[in-house]
Design a protein around this motif. Structure first.
Motif, short mmCIF file in Angstrom:
data_model
loop_
_atom_site.label_atom_id
_atom_site.label_comp_id
_atom_site.label_asym_id
_atom_site.label_seq_id
_atom_site.Cartn_x
_atom_site.Cartn_y
_atom_site.Cartn_z
N THR A 108 -0.17 5.53 0.39
CA THR A 108 0.03 5.97 1.77
C THR A 108 1.09 7.06 1.84
N GLY A 159 -0.36 0.14 4.72
CA GLY A 159 -1.12 1.40 4.67
C GLY A 159 -1.66 1.82 6.03
N ARG A 192 0.81 -1.22 0.00
CA ARG A 192 0.00 0.00 0.00
C ARG A 192 0.85 1.27 0.00
N GLN A 220 -2.84 5.37 6.30
CA GLN A 220 -3.83 5.87 5.34
C GLN A 220 -5.22 5.84 5.98
#
Lengths: 302, 151
Positions: free
Chosen positions: A251, A276, A247, A279
């Motif tokens: 991110t 992530g 990710r 995020q």
């Protein structure tokens, strides 16, 4: 490859950004230009991971934070007082200038009864009430970690406590420091920036650009593998983990430069994809964290 | 964004930005910084291309407009929803998705790691989802490779 051996000034300055601001704040405090501010740290619905992460900070360390930078008025895991004596600290601080840091999401089901911090004036004090009461009076509110900034794991499906972010229960600006957990530098740097210069520049989602201004993918040491289409088939291969579900491309943090645990390593350097965690929407929207059934045509004889 | 005059103004601003990025590229010594700048440059150029096309076709810029999404190619493949579902990025299949009737290939799109994107999976018509998160961000689509039409 040691990240700090690079010769690029921009790169090295970014790595040292938190330390430089903190050093300036230290100097300001030493010379009496900055006065120590009260800090209240609430632990709402979460795992206390952010305060543990903060204890791992080194630039400066926790001891410096509580002795020279701020008066830590309330932090339930670390303070000496307990019970009514602890909560009375909140009563003392509420009419002063203070900074409020909240880790953990705010449980809203049953008027917040899923998370009770203590007893206030003879009644149970829910995190929802505490965040609203203190959040409206604080000079700055900092949401620390995934749960506080967007609900995070505490608000993951099916979210029985109806946990939400700190921003959702406050009608004022909140500085968001996402991450599961938040890097100690991100908090220390933001706090030092507030002490020295006031609120740092924030992006549209309330994150300090200083720490959250760049996509992990754009500064990833394995970016050249992505550009050349060389992808890891399984964990442990030192190439781009895009096909496994990394990710990093969605991110924004400075993990590749700053690294963790006193700047020694970070997930991708350790051959695990970025999940992530910083995020918005983590963890539900960042799943699957790892996938072996991908677009790649497997040639092995499994 | 609505009239040609404001589009021209945007193009002027983009040109300033592009020149600025090029200047930065000359002086940035580090490969990651350069990659970052090149990404920004590519993004601006894509936007520029889109704006210039929209002036030519006198199309409306905001909103989702299938006519401006690279459908000028002829002999494009058509997909039914069932066919599209096969291209879900699993078992070695490429990852395709549809937005407003156009089928895009996101197999190697960075934001679609493991053929998933913020809880969405490939192989579906994601028109509504695109509109709810990226309304007006036409340049995202114009960067993607089109593979056909959803029928």
């Amino acid at each position: 490859m040691n990240q700090r051996e690079h010769n690029c000034d921009v790169y090295n300055n970014n790595l040292l950004s938190a330390r430089q601001i903190v050093d300036k704040a230290k100097e300001g405090i030493r010379r009496g230009i900055i006065k120590k501010t009260n800090l209240v740290w609430l632990e709402a619905t979460g795992c206390s991971g952010n305060i543990i992460s903060l204890l791992d900070g080194s630039n400066p360390d926790y001891t410096y934070l509580v002795t020279d930078m701020v008066n830590l008025m309330y932090e339930n895991s670390l303070m000496v007082q307990e019970g009514i004596n602890a909560v009375s600290q909140l009563e003392k601080v509420i009419d002063t200038d203070f900074i409020l840091a909240v880790e953990g999401a705010v449980a809203t089901e049953n008027n917040g009864l899923y998370n009770i911090l203590g007893r206030w004036k003879g009644k149970p004090l829910t995190a929802l009430e505490a965040v609203r009461m203190l959040g409206e009076k604080a000079v700055h509110v900092i949401a620390v970690g995934a749960c506080a900034t967007h609900g995070g794991p505490s608000a993951a499906r099916p979210n029985p406590s109806r946990s939400v972010s700190v921003q959702s229960v406050l009608k004022r600006k909140v500085i968001n420091l996402p991450g599961c957990p938040c890097h100690p530098d991100w908090f220390m740097g933001t706090l030092a920036h507030i002490l020295m210069y006031g609120e740092p520049e924030l992006d549209s989602r309330g994150r300090p650009i200083l720490f959250y201004g760049v996509l992990i993918h754009d500064i990833c040491p394995r970016r050249s593998f992505f550009d050349k289409g060389i992808f890891a088939k399984k964990l442990g291969e030192e190439t781009c983990m895009f096909k496994l579900g990394c990710r990093g491309p969605v991110t924004k943090t400075d993990c590749p430069k700053r690294q963790w645990n006193q700047y020694v390593n970070w997930p991708i350097k350790d051959n695990t994809p970025c999940i992530g965690c910083a995020q918005f929407g983590f963890p539900d929207k960042m799943e699957p964290f790892i996938s072996y059934n991908t677009t790649r045509q497997e040639k092995d004889n499994v | 964004m609505q009239n040609p005059e404001s589009i021209r103004k945007q193009i002027d601003n983009l040109m300033v930005e592009i020149n600025c990025y090029i200047d930065f590229l000359y002086i940035s010594p580090y490969v990651y910084t350069r990659n970052l700048l090149l990404n920004q440059l590519r993004d601006r150029i894509t936007m520029l291309n889109y704006l210039m096309n929209s002036i030519e076709s006198q199309a409306q810029v905001p909103g989702i407009n299938p006519a401006s999404l690279g459908l000028n190619q002829t002999n494009q493949r058509t997909f039914t929803a069932e066919e599209l579902a096969k291209y879900n990025g699993k078992d070695g299949n490429p990852a395709y998705l549809a937005v407003n009737g156009v089928v895009y290939d996101v197999t190697n799109n960075a934001a679609w790691a493991a053929a998933t994107h913020f809880g969405l999976t490939a192989g579906k018509d994601l028109t509504k989802e695109f509109a709810s998160c990226h309304a007006g961000q036409q340049q995202i689509l114009s960067k993607l490779k089109t593979v056909g039409r959803l029928v």
